[in-house]
Design a protein around this motif. Structure first.
Motif, PDB file in Angstrom:
ATOM      1  N   ASN A  56      -6.108  28.212  29.860  1.00  0.00           N
ATOM      2  CA  ASN A  56      -7.403  27.587  29.616  1.00  0.00           C
ATOM      3  C   ASN A  56      -7.305  26.063  29.603  1.00  0.00           C
ATOM      4  OD1 ASN A  56      -8.807  30.040  29.340  1.00  0.00           O
ATOM      5  ND2 ASN A  56      -8.088  30.264  27.230  1.00  0.00           N
ATOM      6  N   ARG A  94      -6.226  22.987  23.756  1.00  0.00           N
ATOM      7  CA  ARG A  94      -6.255  24.431  23.548  1.00  0.00           C
ATOM      8  C   ARG A  94      -5.336  24.885  22.422  1.00  0.00           C
ATOM      9  NH1 ARG A  94      -3.555  25.649  29.497  1.00  0.00           N
ATOM     10  NH2 ARG A  94      -1.470  24.803  29.071  1.00  0.00           N
ATOM     11  N   ASN A 127      -5.155  28.778  18.622  1.00  0.00           N
ATOM     12  CA  ASN A 127      -4.861  28.538  20.026  1.00  0.00           C
ATOM     13  C   ASN A 127      -5.827  29.309  20.907  1.00  0.00           C
ATOM     14  OD1 ASN A 127      -3.475  30.651  21.985  1.00  0.00           O
ATOM     15  ND2 ASN A 127      -2.885  31.227  19.882  1.00  0.00           N
ATOM     16  N   ARG A 128      -6.136  28.704  22.025  1.00  0.00           N
ATOM     17  CA  ARG A 128      -6.852  29.389  23.097  1.00  0.00           C
ATOM     18  C   ARG A 128      -6.130  29.086  24.414  1.00  0.00           C
ATOM     19  NH1 ARG A 128     -11.100  25.682  21.268  1.00  0.00           N
ATOM     20  NH2 ARG A 128     -11.171  23.807  22.576  1.00  0.00           N
ATOM     21  N   ASN A 130      -7.822  35.586  23.641  1.00  0.00           N
ATOM     22  CA  ASN A 130      -8.199  34.485  24.526  1.00  0.00           C
ATOM     23  C   ASN A 130      -8.358  34.894  25.983  1.00  0.00           C
ATOM     24  OD1 ASN A 130      -8.125  32.422  22.445  1.00  0.00           O
ATOM     25  ND2 ASN A 130      -5.912  32.735  22.445  1.00  0.00           N
ATOM     26  N   THR A 149     -12.765  27.397  18.869  1.00  0.00           N
ATOM     27  CA  THR A 149     -12.635  28.752  19.392  1.00  0.00           C
ATOM     28  C   THR A 149     -11.166  29.062  19.656  1.00  0.00           C
ATOM     29  OG1 THR A 149     -14.795  28.609  20.445  1.00  0.00           O
ATOM     30  CG2 THR A 149     -13.291  30.284  21.279  1.00  0.00           C
ATOM     31  N   GLY A 150     -10.755  30.274  19.325  1.00  0.00           N
ATOM     32  CA  GLY A 150      -9.386  30.672  19.617  1.00  0.00           C
ATOM     33  C   GLY A 150      -8.838  31.622  18.575  1.00  0.00           C
TER      34      GLY A 150
END
Length: 288
Positions: free
Chosen positions: A3, A7, A19-20, A111, A196-197
């Protein structure tokens, strides 16, 4: 690969990581070439030191090429694959399995949006069946298959997962992956947790421990469980053993404390076990 950046985020006050990453890597073929090259290179070095042939060494050594180490390979899905498809797992196994001490079937990465196997039991069953079938068809060496599950499943979902693992003779279960939830009470003054993640680190420990305990009971201790999630002390590791973990993995605590954390936990366990073996206490909670 993976991604877009940024991230990876630290939640220092809670000793957590979000983490993403999106499973960023160079692909199965490149990774396969890398671990094959590493295996034969290390055996060649041992051959020169020990005066044995590479062939004789290869017959008796772990795929890590070290007697006291295991090399696990984590296989998941490409974002381009159909949600119900299991072909990426099978392809990854065929490409990498011959040089792995165990292969992890990651059906729970939060993810990668097209992994339906983590939430859809029918897709999970078809995935497990296809991977085990492909492993059983491998010539010569056949690596153990380990299923990596998430912490967000309820008891009924865990019960179904446990039954599938038993029915298809899965060799191990990793409990757990990261979570998309944000446990209540996290210390996060800078609101990093709004990112997000998947969340890992100390706030995940309670969920991962509960999942480990539940899966041990549901499988009746018949399948080895690798406990993972929020382990940062010897006391944490001991709790996972009592919950049913045959071994543990650590990730986020090394982010904060460095690679020496492994020795710190192992030294602490020697004191806590007081002469007992790890195997003596695995599943102790279920027996009490």
């Amino acid at each position: 690969a993976g991604n877009p950046r940024p991230r990876l985020f630290r939640v220092d006050e809670s000793r957590a990581v979000i983490n993403r990453m999106g499973l960023n890597n160079d692909g199965a073929q490149v990774c396969g070439d890398r671990i094959k090259s590493r295996f034969w290179r290390m055996l060649a070095a041992q051959s020169r030191r020990q005066g044995e042939t590479v062939a004789s060494l290869a017959a008796g050594v772990n795929r890590s090429a070290r007697a006291d180490r295991l090399l696990g390979v984590n296989v998941s899905k490409s974002k381009a694959s159909a949600p119900e498809s299991y072909s990426d797992y099978v392809d990854g196994l065929n490409e990498l399995g011959a040089y792995a001490d165990y292969v992890v079937i990651n059906v729970s990465c939060p993810n990668v949006k097209n992994i339906r196997a983590g939430a859809d039991v029918a897709v999970l069953e078809s995935t497990i069946a296809a991977v085990v079938r492909a492993r059983n068809q491998m010539p010569d060496y056949r690596p153990p298959i380990v299923l990596k599950i998430g912490p967000d499943n309820d008891h009924d979902q865990r019960r179904l997962i446990a039954q599938l693992a038993i029915d298809y003779r899965v060799d191990g279960i990793i409990a757990t992956n990261t979570t998309l939830s944000r446990p209540h009470g996290m210390d996060d003054p800078n609101e990093v947790a709004l990112q997000t993640g998947g969340l890992s680190g100390e706030p995940l420990r309670k969920m991962a421990l509960e999942t480990t305990r539940d899966m041990y009971r549901l499988t009746k201790g018949r399948i080895p469980i690798i406990g993972c999630g929020g382990i940062s002390t010897a006391e944490d590791a001991l709790q996972f053993a009592k919950a049913g973990a045959s071994m543990v993995q650590i990730y986020s605590s090394m982010t904060y404390d460095g690679p020496g954390k492994v020795c710190e936990i192992k030294d602490g366990l020697v004191d806590l076990l007081k002469g007992r073996k790890w195997s003596d206490i695995v599943g102790e909670d279920a027996r009490s």
